[in-house]
Scaffold this motif. Structure first.
Motif, PDB file in Angstrom:
ATOM      1  N   ILE B  31     -22.333 -20.183  14.175  1.00 26.49           N
ATOM      2  CA  ILE B  31     -22.817 -20.869  15.255  1.00 26.49           C
ATOM      3  C   ILE B  31     -23.078 -22.216  15.134  1.00 26.49           C
ATOM      4  CG2 ILE B  31     -24.986 -20.801  16.639  1.00 26.49           C
ATOM      5  CD1 ILE B  31     -25.268 -17.963  16.333  1.00 26.49           C
ATOM      6  N   ILE B  32     -23.233 -22.742  13.889  1.00 28.38           N
ATOM      7  CA  ILE B  32     -23.226 -24.307  13.595  1.00 28.38           C
ATOM      8  C   ILE B  32     -21.758 -24.625  13.824  1.00 28.38           C
ATOM      9  CG2 ILE B  32     -23.505 -26.015  12.019  1.00 28.38           C
ATOM     10  CD1 ILE B  32     -25.604 -24.264  10.449  1.00 28.38           C
ATOM     11  N   MET B  33     -20.850 -23.928  13.228  1.00 26.59           N
ATOM     12  CA  MET B  33     -19.568 -24.569  13.747  1.00 26.59           C
ATOM     13  C   MET B  33     -19.068 -24.503  14.791  1.00 26.59           C
ATOM     14  SD  MET B  33     -16.881 -25.341  11.301  1.00 26.59           S
ATOM     15  CE  MET B  33     -16.478 -26.720  12.374  1.00 26.59           C
ATOM     16  N   LEU B  34     -19.357 -23.288  15.506  1.00 27.89           N
ATOM     17  CA  LEU B  34     -19.089 -23.301  17.033  1.00 27.89           C
ATOM     18  C   LEU B  34     -19.640 -24.299  17.808  1.00 27.89           C
ATOM     19  CD1 LEU B  34     -18.994 -19.371  17.356  1.00 27.89           C
ATOM     20  CD2 LEU B  34     -16.973 -21.002  17.396  1.00 27.89           C
ATOM     21  N   VAL B  35     -20.895 -24.788  17.558  1.00 29.23           N
ATOM     22  CA  VAL B  35     -21.778 -25.597  18.345  1.00 29.23           C
ATOM     23  C   VAL B  35     -21.174 -27.060  18.166  1.00 29.23           C
ATOM     24  CG1 VAL B  35     -24.006 -26.793  18.616  1.00 29.23           C
ATOM     25  CG2 VAL B  35     -24.097 -24.296  18.531  1.00 29.23           C
ATOM     26  N   VAL B  36     -21.056 -27.215  16.839  1.00 31.10           N
ATOM     27  CA  VAL B  36     -20.235 -28.847  16.659  1.00 31.10           C
ATOM     28  C   VAL B  36     -19.051 -28.760  17.359  1.00 31.10           C
ATOM     29  CG1 VAL B  36     -19.114 -29.814  14.822  1.00 31.10           C
ATOM     30  CG2 VAL B  36     -21.252 -28.867  14.144  1.00 31.10           C
ATOM     31  N   TYR B  37     -18.013 -27.764  17.305  1.00 29.25           N
ATOM     32  CA  TYR B  37     -16.774 -27.905  17.941  1.00 29.25           C
ATOM     33  C   TYR B  37     -16.863 -27.986  19.312  1.00 29.25           C
ATOM     34  CZ  TYR B  37     -12.292 -26.728  19.204  1.00 29.25           C
ATOM     35  OH  TYR B  37     -10.895 -26.834  20.062  1.00 29.25           O
ATOM     36  N   TYR B  38     -17.667 -27.120  19.883  1.00 35.18           N
ATOM     37  CA  TYR B  38     -17.788 -27.194  21.393  1.00 35.18           C
ATOM     38  C   TYR B  38     -18.318 -28.428  21.906  1.00 35.18           C
ATOM     39  CZ  TYR B  38     -14.929 -23.021  22.059  1.00 35.18           C
ATOM     40  OH  TYR B  38     -13.899 -22.300  21.991  1.00 35.18           O
ATOM     41  N   THR B  39     -19.281 -28.982  21.237  1.00 25.64           N
ATOM     42  CA  THR B  39     -19.942 -30.110  21.477  1.00 25.64           C
ATOM     43  C   THR B  39     -19.063 -31.251  21.651  1.00 25.64           C
ATOM     44  OG1 THR B  39     -22.045 -29.563  20.330  1.00 25.64           O
ATOM     45  CG2 THR B  39     -21.816 -31.604  21.200  1.00 25.64           C
ATOM     46  N   PHE B  40     -18.201 -31.279  20.796  1.00 27.52           N
ATOM     47  CA  PHE B  40     -17.128 -32.120  20.410  1.00 27.52           C
ATOM     48  C   PHE B  40     -16.147 -32.089  21.579  1.00 27.52           C
ATOM     49  CE2 PHE B  40     -12.704 -32.666  18.935  1.00 27.52           C
ATOM     50  CZ  PHE B  40     -12.740 -34.260  18.479  1.00 27.52           C
ATOM     51  N   ILE B  41     -15.438 -30.902  22.056  1.00 28.14           N
ATOM     52  CA  ILE B  41     -14.579 -30.587  23.211  1.00 28.14           C
ATOM     53  C   ILE B  41     -15.460 -31.009  24.497  1.00 28.14           C
ATOM     54  CG2 ILE B  41     -13.507 -28.897  24.444  1.00 28.14           C
ATOM     55  CD1 ILE B  41     -12.113 -29.634  22.043  1.00 28.14           C
ATOM     56  N   MET B  42     -16.604 -30.582  24.574  1.00 29.46           N
ATOM     57  CA  MET B  42     -17.370 -30.942  25.818  1.00 29.46           C
ATOM     58  C   MET B  42     -17.481 -32.585  26.201  1.00 29.46           C
ATOM     59  SD  MET B  42     -17.566 -28.384  27.874  1.00 29.46           S
ATOM     60  CE  MET B  42     -16.624 -27.014  27.046  1.00 29.46           C
ATOM     61  N   ILE B  43     -17.672 -33.182  25.057  1.00 32.35           N
ATOM     62  CA  ILE B  43     -17.766 -34.540  25.153  1.00 32.35           C
ATOM     63  C   ILE B  43     -16.515 -35.136  25.671  1.00 32.35           C
ATOM     64  CG2 ILE B  43     -18.228 -36.788  23.808  1.00 32.35           C
ATOM     65  CD1 ILE B  43     -20.280 -35.357  22.371  1.00 32.35           C
ATOM     66  N   ILE B  44     -15.319 -34.384  25.123  1.00 30.26           N
ATOM     67  CA  ILE B  44     -13.936 -34.996  25.400  1.00 30.26           C
ATOM     68  C   ILE B  44     -13.722 -34.742  26.905  1.00 30.26           C
ATOM     69  CG2 ILE B  44     -11.485 -34.587  25.084  1.00 30.26           C
ATOM     70  CD1 ILE B  44     -12.572 -34.386  22.043  1.00 30.26           C
ATOM     71  N   ALA B  45     -14.168 -33.543  27.185  1.00 27.69           N
ATOM     72  CA  ALA B  45     -13.975 -33.017  28.617  1.00 27.69           C
ATOM     73  C   ALA B  45     -14.818 -33.944  29.584  1.00 27.69           C
ATOM     74  CB  ALA B  45     -14.077 -31.746  28.801  1.00 27.69           C
ATOM     75  N   PHE B  46     -15.909 -34.188  29.573  1.00 28.89           N
ATOM     76  CA  PHE B  46     -16.903 -34.644  30.514  1.00 28.89           C
ATOM     77  C   PHE B  46     -17.168 -36.361  30.132  1.00 28.89           C
ATOM     78  CE2 PHE B  46     -17.860 -30.106  30.681  1.00 28.89           C
ATOM     79  CZ  PHE B  46     -17.825 -30.082  32.189  1.00 28.89           C
ATOM     80  N   LYS B  47     -17.478 -36.683  29.051  1.00 34.01           N
ATOM     81  CA  LYS B  47     -17.720 -38.002  28.757  1.00 34.01           C
ATOM     82  C   LYS B  47     -17.020 -38.634  27.657  1.00 34.01           C
ATOM     83  CE  LYS B  47     -21.880 -38.326  30.929  1.00 34.01           C
ATOM     84  NZ  LYS B  47     -21.770 -39.018  32.329  1.00 34.01           N
ATOM     85  N   PRO B  48     -15.577 -38.643  27.635  1.00 36.01           N
ATOM     86  CA  PRO B  48     -14.681 -39.147  26.984  1.00 36.01           C
ATOM     87  C   PRO B  48     -14.944 -40.620  26.469  1.00 36.01           C
ATOM     88  CG  PRO B  48     -13.535 -39.027  28.767  1.00 36.01           C
ATOM     89  CD  PRO B  48     -14.705 -38.397  29.097  1.00 36.01           C
ATOM     90  N   ALA B  49     -15.717 -41.395  27.368  1.00 34.66           N
ATOM     91  CA  ALA B  49     -16.003 -42.808  27.094  1.00 34.66           C
ATOM     92  C   ALA B  49     -16.763 -42.732  25.822  1.00 34.66           C
ATOM     93  CB  ALA B  49     -16.659 -43.378  28.307  1.00 34.66           C
ATOM     94  N   GLY B  58     -15.590 -53.832  16.070  1.00 34.99           N
ATOM     95  CA  GLY B  58     -14.432 -53.463  15.658  1.00 34.99           C
ATOM     96  C   GLY B  58     -13.355 -52.760  16.394  1.00 34.99           C
ATOM     97  N   VAL B  59     -12.209 -52.448  15.804  1.00 32.38           N
ATOM     98  CA  VAL B  59     -11.330 -51.502  16.625  1.00 32.38           C
ATOM     99  C   VAL B  59     -11.496 -50.175  16.367  1.00 32.38           C
ATOM    100  CG1 VAL B  59      -9.555 -53.597  16.432  1.00 32.38           C
ATOM    101  CG2 VAL B  59      -9.524 -51.824  14.447  1.00 32.38           C
ATOM    102  N   ILE B  60     -12.340 -49.849  15.342  1.00 33.26           N
ATOM    103  CA  ILE B  60     -12.404 -48.306  15.240  1.00 33.26           C
ATOM    104  C   ILE B  60     -13.346 -47.843  16.147  1.00 33.26           C
ATOM    105  CG2 ILE B  60     -13.121 -46.404  13.683  1.00 33.26           C
ATOM    106  CD1 ILE B  60     -12.020 -48.314  11.332  1.00 33.26           C
ATOM    107  N   THR B  61     -12.990 -46.683  17.011  1.00 33.60           N
ATOM    108  CA  THR B  61     -13.689 -46.179  17.886  1.00 33.60           C
ATOM    109  C   THR B  61     -14.654 -45.013  17.228  1.00 33.60           C
ATOM    110  OG1 THR B  61     -11.992 -44.564  18.469  1.00 33.60           O
ATOM    111  CG2 THR B  61     -12.337 -46.660  19.936  1.00 33.60           C
ATOM    112  N   LEU B  62     -15.579 -44.739  17.934  1.00 30.16           N
ATOM    113  CA  LEU B  62     -16.702 -43.607  17.414  1.00 30.16           C
ATOM    114  C   LEU B  62     -16.005 -42.144  17.213  1.00 30.16           C
ATOM    115  CD1 LEU B  62     -19.700 -42.902  16.739  1.00 30.16           C
ATOM    116  CD2 LEU B  62     -19.985 -42.277  19.161  1.00 30.16           C
ATOM    117  N   GLY B  63     -14.822 -41.971  17.939  1.00 27.61           N
ATOM    118  CA  GLY B  63     -14.304 -40.804  18.121  1.00 27.61           C
ATOM    119  C   GLY B  63     -13.730 -40.443  16.779  1.00 27.61           C
TER     120      GLY B  63
END
Lengths: 557, 101
Positions: B31-49, B58-63
């Motif tokens: 569940i930890i793994m799934l929560v980590v992964y899907y949180t990542f994916i949902m941020i990309i889907a909804f709040k990519p900024a 600097g030039v490196i982004t948080l992602g």
């Protein structure tokens, strides 16, 4: 404009998925250093095959290398199965094209592994013998379950083989200057040799050798790129932003995952699909016990994760050293469509980079490794397909009465290998000019919707019955195939219709749900005596799956 | 396995301990793994900024560190599981097997 970027990106992803090289390929002049290095690899692996052939006598040797592979070796081989030419060239190409989005894809491919470790790997080792159908059919009716599992396996294997063969033909044409048909025939013939003579032992070692070569080559490339910037990541990213036409956009998520349905569906396809790929599942039977099975996934996760970090750096390296470098520019294409397209398309970015950092010699090395990668992956696939035919269909479905002669089963397996090899060559040639972007997606969808639910529920749900598994699994299979046909890639890109009937590229969310619900419904409504016996047998199965009591002993060697 | 052996293992408190401990551990980590992964994916889907934000000007982004961290988390979680399973769980399993003889 945004739409166009999204479209290019999606096409990029699908191309990635099949590992093809874009467009018409011009035959290149013979690349001597690449050919010499490839010949070295081939003679080395044929030596391995000769060595393995002497040690491959029983069915257990043939299917599982006698169960004597260590966790570290198996981890390397699993990583090798996963690090196909498609993922090496495709992901670095995706990073080259879109930057950060390449990383999103890699992560999706990786996160399934720990979950497989936690929930599946040791149970699989404790219950199975040669194929995953051994596990699925453990307490259910052999014939129908094995037929379904074999069908799922063979379909997955053949689809994957088509993608690999077409990719191999185009890649070799481009890298070595050999004709397409000849390349496909060479791959097919070598793979038949490895598998029929050396069985799983040769297949595993070929995979290990290739994984080491690929990881070393990729490490060298990444270090070469970083050393240009005195190992400052900031300097590297800054330079990439400066030269890439998308500028700063390459450092942020683009349009790869745009809506939640696609996001979840892709995640499910990658995760459950991986856990349903027959050539990967088969690797769990090559180790001695649950302990080694766990270790192999741990090592595999490490190698695969490391490899994805390297491909990310390689992709950025290619942005800096390949993009805008006239040496790698496809002038003919540029004249038509402008921009700065590179020779062979974006999937060649890593190959061009190898030339940029290491000259002709290193280009030869990486080309040979790419070829070796395809060989190793198709061998594993073919062995998995042949096992489904000989061990599941021949030994346990057609031959219901009494023991099967082991020698005969191996012979069937070898004949199946040769037949699959020939089929792969024919399909590889037939699909040369077809759009095969849907092929790997379909293979993953079938693995996730037909193989995985039946396998998973057979281990975790006591009330699963034969009827539920067969009907639910078949429904999942049918749904996956149907939704891929009605989806954007086949319906729009191949059939040329205006709009897709099923709007999503990844059907897994829907087809996996259909499969699970179908299995559940047709199991709980199954009130037959057989069903009652199957449910009762779960307890004994569960004890074996939890403890390994009664499982195949350690290596015979 | 004969039915009385099944009963014997099933009623062994060590077996019950093994199953409940391991199930809890394996599902928690999954569940930890799934929560980590899907949180990542949902941020990309909804709040990519969020992931496009630059770190410390600097030039490196948080992602980028987040993505690399997920790769490390996968590996570390796998390591945590293997360590406990190959130690504690395998010892229990061995004891259950020995008691059966």
């Amino acid at each position: 404009m945004k739409k166009i970027i999204l479209l290019t990106l999606l096409m990029g992803v699908s191309l990635y998925a099949s590992g093809t090289i874009e467009g018409e390929i011009e035959k290149q002049p013979l690349n001597i250093s690449a050919i010499v290095m490839f010949l070295l690899f081939v003679s080395g692996t044929l030596g391995i095959t000769y060595w393995a052939a002497k040690r491959t006598k029983t069915a257990k040797d043939f299917y599982t290398a006698g169960g004597g592979i260590t966790g570290l070796q198996n981890g390397m081989a699993i990583a090798g199965d996963y690090m196909s030419a498609a993922s090496f060239l495709g992901i670095s190409g995706l990073v080259y094209l879109a930057g950060y989005d390449g990383l999103i894809y890699s992560i999706g491919f990786l996160v399934g592994w720990p979950v497989i470790l936690f929930l599946i790997s040791e149970r699989l080792r404790n219950l199975g013998k040669y194929t995953f159908a051994d596990v699925a059919a453990y307490r259910l009716k052999q014939a129908p379950i094995r037929t379904l599992a074999a069908f799922g396996s063979i379909a997955t294997v053949i689809l994957y083989l088509i993608a690999q063969m077409v990719g191999a033909g185009k890649l070799i044409q481009l890298l070595f200057g050999l004709p397409y048909e000849l390349a496909v025939v060479i791959v097919g013939a070598l793979m038949i040799l490895y598998v029929t003579f050396g069985g799983m032992l040769a297949t595993t070692w070929v995979q290990i050798v290739k994984a080491i070569l690929l990881l070393s080559g990729a490490t060298f490339m990444a270090l070469a790129v970083l050393s240009h910037f005195d190992f400052s990541l900031s300097a590297m990213f800054a330079k990439a932003i400066e030269v890439h036409p998308k500028g700063e956009a390459i450092m942020a998520p683009g349009g790869l995952v745009s809506d939640p349905v696609s996001a979840i569906s892709l995640g499910i396809a990658l995760m459950f699909g991986t856990a349903g790929l027959p050539h990967i599942l088969m690797r769990f039977f090559t180790v001695a016990d649950a302990k080694e099975a766990r270790k192999s996934v741990f090592y595999a996760t490490g190698f695969i994760g490391y490899f994805y970090i390297l491909t990310f750096i390689i992709g950025f390296g290619a942005i800096i050293m390949v993009l805008n470098n006239p040496e790698y520019l496809d002038v003919a294409k540029q004249a038509i469509s402008g921009g700065s397209p590179i020779l062979g398309g974006k999937n060649m970015a890593a190959i061009h980079l190898s030339h940029a950092v290491g000259g002709n010699f290193f280009l030869g090395f990486i080309s040979a490794v790419a070829f070796a990668t395809i060989l190793a992956v198709v061998s594993g696939l073919t062995l998995a397909g042949a096992s489904a035919i000989s061990h599941d269909l021949y030994a346990n479905v057609f031959n219901k009465h009494g023991e099967v002669d082991e020698a005969k089963e191996i012979r069937v397996s070898k004949i199946a290998t040769i037949a699959l090899g020939i089929i792969a060559i024919i399909l590889g040639i037939a699909f040369e000019k077809q759009n095969i972007a849907f092929v790997v997606g379909l293979a993953f969808a079938i693995a996730a919707s037909a193989n995985f639910p039946v396998l998973f529920l057979s281990m975790f749900w006591s009330k699963l019955t034969t009827r539920g598994a067969v009907i639910g699994g078949s429904l999942g299979l049918a749904t996956a195939i149907m939704l891929v046909i009605l989806g954007p890639i086949v319906w729009v890109q191949i059939f040329g219709n205006e709009e897709a009937i099923f709007p999503y590229k990844y059907p897994a969310l829907f087809s996996v749900t259909v499969s699970f619900v179908g299995i559940w419904f047709f199991s709980i409504t199954d009130k037959s005596d057989d069903a009652a016996r199957e449910i009762e047998a779960f307890e004994a199965q569960d004890i074996r799956s939890q403890t390994g009591i009664g499982a195949e002993g350690a290596s015979a060697h | 396995m004969t039915q009385d052996k099944v009963e014997q293992v099933k009623n062994n408190p060590k077996y019950q301990e093994l199953v409940s401990k391991r199930n809890k551990f394996a599902w928690t980590l999954s569940i930890i793994m799934l929560v980590v992964y899907y949180t990542f994916i949902m941020i990309i889907a909804f709040k990519p900024a969020i992931f496009g934000a630059k770190i410390a000007g600097g030039v490196i982004t948080l992602g980028i560190p987040v993505g690399v961290a997920i790769i490390f988390i996968s590996f570390i979680l796998a390591g945590i599981y293997v360590k406990r399973a190959n130690g504690e769980f395998d010892t229990l399993t061995q004891q259950i097997k020995d008691e059966l003889k």
